[in-house]
Write an enzyme that holds these catalytic residues in place. Structure first.
Site, mmCIF file in Angstrom:
data_model
loop_
_atom_site.group_PDB
_atom_site.id
_atom_site.type_symbol
_atom_site.label_atom_id
_atom_site.label_comp_id
_atom_site.label_asym_id
_atom_site.label_seq_id
_atom_site.Cartn_x
_atom_site.Cartn_y
_atom_site.Cartn_z
ATOM 1 C CB THR A 17 -0.953 -0.003 1.217
ATOM 2 O OG1 THR A 17 -1.688 1.213 1.228
ATOM 3 C CG2 THR A 17 -0.238 -0.170 2.543
ATOM 4 C CD GLU A 71 -2.599 -0.416 5.672
ATOM 5 O OE1 GLU A 71 -3.631 -0.392 4.972
ATOM 6 O OE2 GLU A 71 -1.745 0.489 5.663
ATOM 7 C CE LYS A 119 -7.866 20.879 14.171
ATOM 8 N NZ LYS A 119 -6.864 20.385 15.063
ATOM 9 C CD1 TRP A 165 -10.580 19.645 12.921
ATOM 10 C CD2 TRP A 165 -11.144 17.472 13.065
ATOM 11 N NE1 TRP A 165 -9.545 18.972 13.517
ATOM 12 C CE2 TRP A 165 -9.856 17.651 13.624
ATOM 13 C CE3 TRP A 165 -11.698 16.215 13.032
ATOM 14 C CZ2 TRP A 165 -9.130 16.593 14.145
ATOM 15 C CZ3 TRP A 165 -10.979 15.156 13.563
ATOM 16 C CH2 TRP A 165 -9.703 15.344 14.112
HETATM 17 P P1 AMP Z 1 -6.474 1.321 0.498
HETATM 18 O O1 AMP Z 1 -5.627 0.675 1.493
HETATM 19 O O2 AMP Z 1 -5.730 1.798 -0.697
HETATM 20 O O3 AMP Z 1 -7.649 0.472 0.139
HETATM 21 O O4 AMP Z 1 -7.040 2.657 1.154
HETATM 22 C C1 AMP Z 1 -7.759 2.633 2.357
HETATM 23 C C2 AMP Z 1 -8.363 3.993 2.630
HETATM 24 O O5 AMP Z 1 -9.322 4.312 1.622
HETATM 25 C C3 AMP Z 1 -9.130 4.063 3.908
HETATM 26 O O6 AMP Z 1 -8.306 4.234 5.034
HETATM 27 C C4 AMP Z 1 -10.047 5.255 3.660
HETATM 28 O O7 AMP Z 1 -9.377 6.480 3.845
HETATM 29 C C5 AMP Z 1 -10.361 5.126 2.183
HETATM 30 N N1 AMP Z 1 -11.660 4.452 2.018
HETATM 31 C C6 AMP Z 1 -11.893 3.172 1.704
HETATM 32 N N2 AMP Z 1 -13.229 2.945 1.608
HETATM 33 C C7 AMP Z 1 -13.846 4.112 1.880
HETATM 34 C C8 AMP Z 1 -15.222 4.534 1.962
HETATM 35 N N3 AMP Z 1 -16.225 3.716 1.702
HETATM 36 N N4 AMP Z 1 -15.456 5.815 2.304
HETATM 37 C C9 AMP Z 1 -14.454 6.691 2.553
HETATM 38 N N5 AMP Z 1 -13.147 6.355 2.481
HETATM 39 C C10 AMP Z 1 -12.848 5.082 2.147
#
Ligand code: AMP
Length: 548
Positions: A189, A334, A445, A450
């Site tokens: 990632t 993760e 911010k 926020w």
């Molecule tokens: P990844 O590891 O590339 O899948 O990214 C994970 C991150 O994507 C999460 O920590 C969130 O910030 C964002 N994310 C995944 N699903 C959602 C969702 N349904 N709504 C908002 N953010 C999301």
């Protein structure tokens, strides 16, 4: 007194058992793939299991042994699925690499993982030719194609042909049994700082996750479904679907490299797809094509949308105009990746549609196996009142404990437990519905308060002239940061800055309304389809807000 132990058989949860089950009980269920070669290929779970066994023999013949990493640069397709099962099933580690990353990043990842073999779709031949000299660990390159399509001339040393390797074996191979905690796959990632980090999944975590995503209140995939995973197999194992689909025996349709709206629509229709999964950007493309051409879906019933927030306007369009129900899901690499899914409870059945929609637009509630909490600035846990926000932390058997090759633990302590900090900011209501307001680094911010960029984006996306919207923090002398709205207009649509700002009136507190709007023709996305906020922030670093 010694505890009485359960008296059940000791059978490790191994990935090979999933494809063996599918071959035995859903042997004639189809796996349909659009190939890089251009045609539509059909196989079955029985054939997939046999060919995976042959491929496992081929990997062994190439000298691969315990936990050697098998790298892939490949689209969603049946050969990629066979590599999943052949590598993990034989005790090797399936390392999917995102081909959309920069070449230097791909080389860094393959070297960090010490991949021994690299399997790639022909699309990536030029990329692999370029990278090969900088990949000292790779002993064998395998082009995922048949002899007829093998490149005549290439700079890749000893390039092997996938089909020839498979055909040379007899399949007389017994899937080995080993500890279920053995590594099964690896996915990197990319954070915003430093090098990408690897999440190492185990057989046990992958199987438990596959069970969890298949539950009726999760994705609910079943043997009556035809599923088309648009989410790539190089992005967190396509959210577990390559395991969850054969686990229940649902028919699989793979789009290969053909991910544009037209190709996807045609495949949905010709293969009568019932269920799909992908990031919001994919649905933007598909919906734009379907709307422009006045089309409808004849079999498509539901889809999982996640990876970034699903704009409520997209959920409404899919449900109201196309009869496709949306399962909004949240997770991360993760976490294998699924953590929460937005599904209603029995008590919501009689509630007004607006209230049901509010819940369905949230990121949802945890599936059994994942536990979550909110942590405040002082390190204590925050209440689940639907309003108080905090840093979202998680724990569970398919959440990482540490990153590949990194000694420092990423975990934090709260309430006497170790948790993985997600980097997301969220609120959770009394029923456990979680609502992400931001990534901690994307939060705006303003005067110490926020503002949720996601909420502002969702409002903009509901405007009929907006194709895509992103909200970022712009520097402000008095308030420190103020929201700036970046918009791509729909083709042929007209809308002014003033009209868009007026659209926020009554929909959000006045002080949260963006200060300014900029119109662009393109918004950059990451290799996994998320808006690149960092890039936008750099682009508009010197933007002077009107009235600032
Ligand atoms: P990844 O590891 O590339 O899948 O990214 C994970 C991150 O994507 C999460 O920590 C969130 O910030 C964002 N994310 C995944 N699903 C959602 C969702 N349904 N709504 C908002 N953010 C999301």
């Amino acid at each position: 007194m010694a505890r009485l132990m359960g008296q059940m058989m000791q059978m490790p949860l191994l990935i090979s058992s999933v494809i063996v089950h599918a071959a035995c009980h859903h042997g004639d269920t189809e796996i349909v793939s659009k190939r890089v070669e251009g045609d539509l290929h059909r196989t079955t779970y029985a054939e997939c299991e046999l060919r995976s066994r042959k491929l496992a023999q081929a990997f062994a013949r190439l000298g691969c042994t315990d936990s050697d990493r098998i790298g892939t640069l490949a689209w969603n397709g049946y050969r990629h699925l066979e590599i999943y099962y052949a590598s993990s099933g034989s005790g090797l580690v399936c390392h999917t690499i995102n081909p959309r990353l920069f070449p230097e990043q791909i080389a860094w990842i393959a070297n960090d993982a010490e991949d021994r073999v690299l399997c790639f779709d022909l699309t990536f031949l030029p990329l692999v030719e370029k990278l090969a000299p900088s990949l000292p660990h790779i002993k064998h390159y395998i082009a995922m194609t048949g002899r007829a399509h093998m490149p005549a001339q290439t700079g890749i040393p000893n390039l092997l042909c996938y089909e020839e390797l498979v055909e040379a074996e007899n399949g007389d191979y017994a899937w080995p049994e080993f500890d279920e905690n053995t590594a099964s796959s690896l996915c990197y990632t990319s954070g915003t700082t430093g090098h990408p980090k690897g999440a190492v999944y185990s057989h046990r975590s992958s199987i438990l996750h596959a069970y969890a995503v298949s539950l009726p209140d999760s994705m609910g995939n079943s043997a009556t479904d035809t599923i088309l995973p648009v989410v790539p197999m190089f992005h967190v194992n396509a959210w577990g679907l390559p395991y969850a689909a054969p686990l229940v025996g649902c028919r699989l349709v793979f789009p290969g490299p053909h991910m544009d709206g037209k190709s996807l629509y045609e495949l949905f229709e010709s293969e009568q797809v019932t269920f799909s999964a992908g990031v919001p950007t994919v649905w933007l493309g598909l919906l734009a094509y379907v709307k422009q051409n006045g089309l409808k879906f004849s079999s498509f019933k539901r889809t999982v949308i996640g990876g970034s927030a699903c704009p409520p306007a997209m959920l409404r369009t899919l449900e109201d105009d196309f009869g496709v129900s949306v399962i909004h899901a949240w997770g991360m690499t993760e976490m294998s990746p699924v953590g929460t899914l937005a599904r209603l409870k029995a008590k919501h059945a009689g509630q007004p549609v607006a209230e049901q929609r509010r819940l369905l637009q949230s990121q949802g509630r945890v599936v059994y196996g994942v536990d979550m909490a909110l942590i405040g600035d002082d390190g204590s846990t925050r209440p689940w009142d639907g309003k108080t926000s905090g840093d979202l932390v998680v724990r569970g058997p398919w959440v990482i404990d540490r990153y590949f090759k990194q000694d420092a633990s990423p975990l934090v302590q709260a309430d006497g437990q170790a948790w993985f900090p997600t980097g997301d900011v969220a609120a959770i209501d009394a029923d456990g519905y979680m609502h992400i307001t931001d990534r901690s680094k994307d939060v705006i911010k303003s005067g110490g308060e926020w503002i949720s960029s996601i909420e502002l984006e969702n409002i903009a996306m509901a405007h009929p002239a907006v194709h895509e919207a992103a909200v970022i923090a712009a520097a402000h002398a008095k308030w420190d940061e103020r929201p700036l709205l970046v918009v791509i207009r729909k083709p042929g649509a007209e809308v002014t800055r003033e009209e868009l700002l007026a659209h926020y009136e009554g929909r959000i507190a006045k002080w949260q309304i963006p200060d300014d709007v900029v119109f662009v023709t393109e918004i950059a996305h990451t290799a996994t389809g998320k808006i690149q906020k960092l890039k936008l922030r750099e682009q508009f670093m010197d933007h002077v807000l009107r009235g600032a």
